[in-house]
Design a protein around this motif. Structure first.
Motif, PDB file in Angstrom:
ATOM      1  N   GLY A 169       0.878  -1.339   0.066  1.00  0.00           N
ATOM      2  CA  GLY A 169      -0.180  -0.066   0.152  1.00  0.00           C
ATOM      3  C   GLY A 169       0.819   1.321   0.069  1.00  0.00           C
ATOM      4  N   ALA A 170       1.882   1.166   0.945  1.00  0.00           N
ATOM      5  CA  ALA A 170       2.718   2.616   0.841  1.00  0.00           C
ATOM      6  C   ALA A 170       3.747   2.514  -0.277  1.00  0.00           C
ATOM      7  CB  ALA A 170       3.619   2.535   2.270  1.00  0.00           C
ATOM      8  N   GLY A 171       3.824   1.584  -0.850  1.00  0.00           N
ATOM      9  CA  GLY A 171       5.059   1.611  -1.944  1.00  0.00           C
ATOM     10  C   GLY A 171       6.294   1.576  -1.624  1.00  0.00           C
ATOM     11  N   SER A 172       6.650   1.309  -0.439  1.00  0.00           N
ATOM     12  CA  SER A 172       7.980   1.409   0.082  1.00  0.00           C
ATOM     13  C   SER A 172       8.125   0.608   1.329  1.00  0.00           C
ATOM     14  CB  SER A 172       8.474   2.689   0.674  1.00  0.00           C
ATOM     15  OG  SER A 172       9.479   2.676   1.343  1.00  0.00           O
ATOM     16  N   ARG A 188       8.221   5.698   5.758  1.00  0.00           N
ATOM     17  CA  ARG A 188       7.301   5.906   5.115  1.00  0.00           C
ATOM     18  C   ARG A 188       5.949   5.345   5.059  1.00  0.00           C
ATOM     19  NH1 ARG A 188      11.231   5.947  -0.084  1.00  0.00           N
ATOM     20  NH2 ARG A 188      13.057   7.064   0.661  1.00  0.00           N
ATOM     21  N   LEU A 189       5.833   4.662   6.132  1.00  0.00           N
ATOM     22  CA  LEU A 189       4.551   4.165   6.373  1.00  0.00           C
ATOM     23  C   LEU A 189       3.341   4.756   6.643  1.00  0.00           C
ATOM     24  CD1 LEU A 189       5.363   0.885   8.550  1.00  0.00           C
ATOM     25  CD2 LEU A 189       4.835   0.865   5.940  1.00  0.00           C
ATOM     26  N   GLY A 190       3.497   6.267   6.688  1.00  0.00           N
ATOM     27  CA  GLY A 190       2.592   7.307   7.204  1.00  0.00           C
ATOM     28  C   GLY A 190       1.215   7.102   6.231  1.00  0.00           C
ATOM     29  N   GLY A 191       0.128   7.270   6.752  1.00  0.00           N
ATOM     30  CA  GLY A 191      -1.003   6.998   6.056  1.00  0.00           C
ATOM     31  C   GLY A 191      -1.683   5.713   6.013  1.00  0.00           C
ATOM     32  N   VAL A 192      -0.733   4.724   6.188  1.00  0.00           N
ATOM     33  CA  VAL A 192      -1.368   3.259   6.389  1.00  0.00           C
ATOM     34  C   VAL A 192      -2.454   3.121   7.148  1.00  0.00           C
ATOM     35  CG1 VAL A 192      -0.369   0.978   6.795  1.00  0.00           C
ATOM     36  CG2 VAL A 192       0.714   2.401   5.029  1.00  0.00           C
ATOM     37  N   ARG A 227       1.662   8.526  -1.476  1.00  0.00           N
ATOM     38  CA  ARG A 227       0.078   8.099  -1.498  1.00  0.00           C
ATOM     39  C   ARG A 227       0.107   6.484  -1.343  1.00  0.00           C
ATOM     40  NH1 ARG A 227      -3.896   7.164  -5.105  1.00  0.00           N
ATOM     41  NH2 ARG A 227      -2.643   5.966  -6.619  1.00  0.00           N
ATOM     42  N   VAL A 228      -0.903   6.383  -0.187  1.00  0.00           N
ATOM     43  CA  VAL A 228      -1.104   4.975   0.126  1.00  0.00           C
ATOM     44  C   VAL A 228      -2.427   4.491  -0.853  1.00  0.00           C
ATOM     45  CG1 VAL A 228      -1.444   3.446   1.821  1.00  0.00           C
ATOM     46  CG2 VAL A 228      -0.496   5.358   2.215  1.00  0.00           C
ATOM     47  N   THR A 229      -1.969   3.375  -1.460  1.00  0.00           N
ATOM     48  CA  THR A 229      -2.877   2.861  -2.304  1.00  0.00           C
ATOM     49  C   THR A 229      -3.632   1.710  -1.521  1.00  0.00           C
ATOM     50  OG1 THR A 229      -1.353   1.501  -3.213  1.00  0.00           O
ATOM     51  CG2 THR A 229      -1.956   3.469  -4.481  1.00  0.00           C
ATOM     52  N   GLY A 230      -4.792   1.279  -2.035  1.00  0.00           N
ATOM     53  CA  GLY A 230      -5.679  -0.047  -1.513  1.00  0.00           C
ATOM     54  C   GLY A 230      -5.040  -1.266  -1.874  1.00  0.00           C
ATOM     55  N   VAL A 231      -5.146  -2.247  -1.192  1.00  0.00           N
ATOM     56  CA  VAL A 231      -4.582  -3.630  -1.787  1.00  0.00           C
ATOM     57  C   VAL A 231      -5.670  -4.760  -1.725  1.00  0.00           C
ATOM     58  CG1 VAL A 231      -2.534  -3.114  -0.948  1.00  0.00           C
ATOM     59  CG2 VAL A 231      -4.019  -4.287   0.741  1.00  0.00           C
ATOM     60  N   ALA A 232      -5.526  -5.699  -2.176  1.00  0.00           N
ATOM     61  CA  ALA A 232      -6.747  -6.718  -2.294  1.00  0.00           C
ATOM     62  C   ALA A 232      -6.770  -7.324  -1.093  1.00  0.00           C
ATOM     63  CB  ALA A 232      -5.844  -7.945  -3.090  1.00  0.00           C
ATOM     64  N   ARG A 233      -8.446  -7.286  -0.911  1.00  0.00           N
ATOM     65  CA  ARG A 233      -8.826  -7.542   0.537  1.00  0.00           C
ATOM     66  C   ARG A 233      -8.417  -8.887   1.043  1.00  0.00           C
ATOM     67  NH1 ARG A 233     -13.192  -4.460   1.867  1.00  0.00           N
ATOM     68  NH2 ARG A 233     -14.015  -5.823   3.263  1.00  0.00           N
ATOM     69  N   SER A 234      -8.181  -9.778   0.438  1.00  0.00           N
ATOM     70  CA  SER A 234      -7.823 -11.014   0.867  1.00  0.00           C
ATOM     71  C   SER A 234      -6.428 -11.041   1.673  1.00  0.00           C
ATOM     72  CB  SER A 234      -7.647 -12.268  -0.202  1.00  0.00           C
ATOM     73  OG  SER A 234      -7.026 -11.765  -1.331  1.00  0.00           O
ATOM     74  N   LEU A 235      -5.527 -10.009   1.257  1.00  0.00           N
ATOM     75  CA  LEU A 235      -4.252  -9.738   1.662  1.00  0.00           C
ATOM     76  C   LEU A 235      -4.303  -9.340   3.075  1.00  0.00           C
ATOM     77  CD1 LEU A 235      -2.209  -8.045  -1.035  1.00  0.00           C
ATOM     78  CD2 LEU A 235      -2.043 -10.251  -0.440  1.00  0.00           C
TER      79      LEU A 235
END
Lengths: 111, 483
Positions: B358-361, B366-370, B446-454
């Motif tokens: 989600g965080a891309g890093s 850089r986990l802010g926003g998670v 920017r934090v993106t969403g991830v697959a729900r099953s994860l």
């Protein structure tokens, strides 16, 4: 000293030699050869020590056959990894920086 | 056919071998579906086996009808079945996680399914083996599958870590094989049951026991033999990290436990047990401090494994040469710690993977926003952290309670200090991640969403780690079968 015990002692010596090589050899190919010597030492102890009055015991012979198959598979995997590592980093040695694992600050981000 | 007559033992080895081979034949990246079906069947078989164990006691199976010493015997007692349950409980959610993970991040997907199938087969085979040599073969299969999985992304860091891991695991099983050779040479048998009544403290048997236990310490990554673990567990693809940290190191710990308190019990010295405990204590502190210092999330989780492995080895001083009741409690606590850590660490790696995606890093700063975007993953991470800290009512608490009681009953208060201090350090590194994740989104980030099953699988694993505390008594009852 029976022949079996002699084999076992030689096997112990090979094991120690392999152990030293595995730890001390800087090159991966040297480490892989050392692992094979270490394994052969263990096999020799297995067949040597199990002889009773000069009669070979078939059970450890079967075990050693299995052990050789395992060792060949492990050696193949080790050689494949060594080739890959040599292709990627230009040298068939373990890089120092990855041993002390704190992340390499210049490394790529992400997983 | 009556359900009593179904023999789950051989199928627990054959089933994963079958789906692994099938997914290999299907080709690269294929086979997720059959793997999940196979693992569901496996879970059913293990539950059936657990039921058979509680009603009929220890289960035996002679493979092919040959019987030892010509054939191979499989035996399931309480300890084996608890380990099999742990394997099934971790492998199934991780497989569901991996299926979604490799859609998002295909690196390392090509041969994940066959290799993880061989890994599970080797684990099941190891837990069911009743002789030292068959255990050797399964140990090597496990090591080769685990190394293959570690290297699968093909990146330089991962390949170097896999190579280091391979050398360590080969050295460990080489030492073990030498021990087997010495034992066979002395007693003419490798059967655990036969050897149980024969072993006495001869110098050659002491040497064999020392080599075998040392090999297992290296494979379990007990401090200071942990050097290979963080790069391998931190550098592999995330589903692989979860399998390695949760299950693979437990196999060698299981074997150390089996040997020390089984075949080699007449040799077990209090002084040697204190040394193992001291190494465990050092691991708890060193691993936790290193976890606190890591910049990358997966390396933090990997160093947390180094610390948690330390607790496992507190069993040895608490259950060697101590009164029977305290020893039994410590032993149960040690096994429960293996299971609690398996569930919590698989959850933690799974949650960390989702957060990194989600965080891309994978940098912690850089986990802010998670916290706002992926609350369920972060909640799973926190829940797993609570299990590792050992707060009630989790599986980690049951573990620590049993070990604490044993420490106090045997007057070894210093191990109690390790348990409490380690829990506080675990809290520190878990809160470090939580704090970073609750921070606002960094600029240009920017934090993106991830697959729900994860997220859901991570949450399910963490919940299982919590629930283990409530069902600890059942696990202990199961453990007592054949002990």
């Amino acid at each position: 000293m029976s022949l079996g015990l002699f084999y076992a002692l030689v096997g112990g010596g090979l094991f120690a030699l392999g152990l030293a090589g595995l730890i001390l050899q800087p090159r991966l190919l040297g480490k892989i050869l050392a692992f094979n010597i270490l394994g052969s030492g263990a096999f020799l102890v297995l067949v040597g020590l199990a002889q009773r009055g000069g009669t070979p015991d078939p059970v450890p012979q079967a075990m050693v056959l299995t052990g050789i198959v395992v060792a060949v598979a492990a050696t193949a995997l080790a050689l494949a990894l060594t080739r890959r590592l040599a292709d990627l980093s230009g040298a068939a040695v373990l890089p120092e920086d990855d041993a002390r694992a704190p992340a390499n600050p210049r490394g790529p981000d992400g997983d | 056919m009556a359900i009593e007559s179904v023999a789950p033992l051989p199928w627990l080895v054959l089933l994963p071998l079958a789906w692994a081979t099938l997914s290999f034949l299907l080709g690269p990246s294929r086979g997720a579906g059959i793997a999940i079906v196979g693992l569901l069947l496996q879970a059913g078989l293990v539950l059936l086996l657990a039921w058979q164990l509680t009603t009929m006691g220890t289960q035996h199976h002679a493979v092919g009808g040959w019987g030892a010493p010509l054939g191979i015997d499989l035996v399931a007692d309480g300890l084996s079945v608890v380990m099999l349950l742990m394997t099934a409980a971790v492998a199934l959610p991780v497989a569901i996680y991996a299926r979604a993970w490799f859609v998002a991040k295909p690196a390392g997907a090509a041969w994940f399914w066959p290799l993880s199938g061989f890994l599970v087969a080797a684990l099941n085979g190891l837990f069911l083996s009743a002789d030292l040599f068959n255990i050797y073969v399964t140990l090597e299969l496990l090591g080769l599958a685990a190394v293959g999985l570690t290297a699968a992304t093909g990146e330089r860091r991962a390949v170097a870590a896999a190579m280091r891991y391979l050398l360590a695991t080969l050295l460990g099983s080489g030492a073990y094989l030498m021990g087997v050779a010495l034992v066979y040479g002395t007693y003419g048998s490798v059967s655990l049951a036969v050897l149980g009544g024969l072993v006495e403290s001869l110098p050659v048997v002491m040497l064999a026991a020392g080599l075998m236990v040392a090999g297992m310490l290296l494979k379990t990554a007990l401090f200071p033999l942990h050097f290979w673990l963080p790069p391998a567990h931190g550098g592999a693809a995330t589903p692989v990290s979860a399998l390695l940290s949760a299950l693979v190191i437990k196999a060698s710990f299981y074997l150390a436990l089996r040997l020390w308190f089984g075949v080699f019990e007449p040799l077990a010295a209090v002084s040697a047990a204190q040394v193992l405990g001291a190494l465990g204590a050092a691991a708890v502190f060193w691993g936790s401090v290193q976890a606190l210092l890591q910049a990358r999330l997966k390396m933090l989780v990997a160093y947390s494994t180094v610390a948690q492995v330390g607790y496992l080895f507190l069993v040895f001083p608490l259950a060697t040469g101590t009164p029977a009741e305290a020893a039994a409690g410590a032993w149960q606590g040690g096994v429960l710690q293996a299971v609690a850590h398996a569930l919590a660490k698989a959850a933690m790696f799974a949650a960390a993977g989702a957060m990194i995606l989600g965080a891309g890093s994978d940098r912690i700063d850089r986990l802010g926003g998670v916290g706002a975007r992926l609350p369920l993953a972060l909640f799973a991470f926190g829940l797993a952290g609570i299990v590792l800290m050992g707060l009630p009512p989790t599986g980690g608490f049951a573990t620590k309670w049993l070990l604490l009681m044993a420490a106090l009953e045997t007057g070894q208060w210093w191990w109690a200090a390790v348990l409490v201090g380690g829990g506080l350090l675990a809290a520190a590194y878990v809160f470090r991640v939580l704090l970073a994740a609750f921070a606002p989104v960094p600029e240009q980030g920017r934090v993106t969403g991830v697959a729900r099953s994860l997220e859901w699988t991570a949450f399910a694993l963490a919940t299982a780690g919590v629930l283990l505390g409530l069902f600890a008594a059942h696990v202990v009852t199961l453990l007592d079968v054949g002990a």
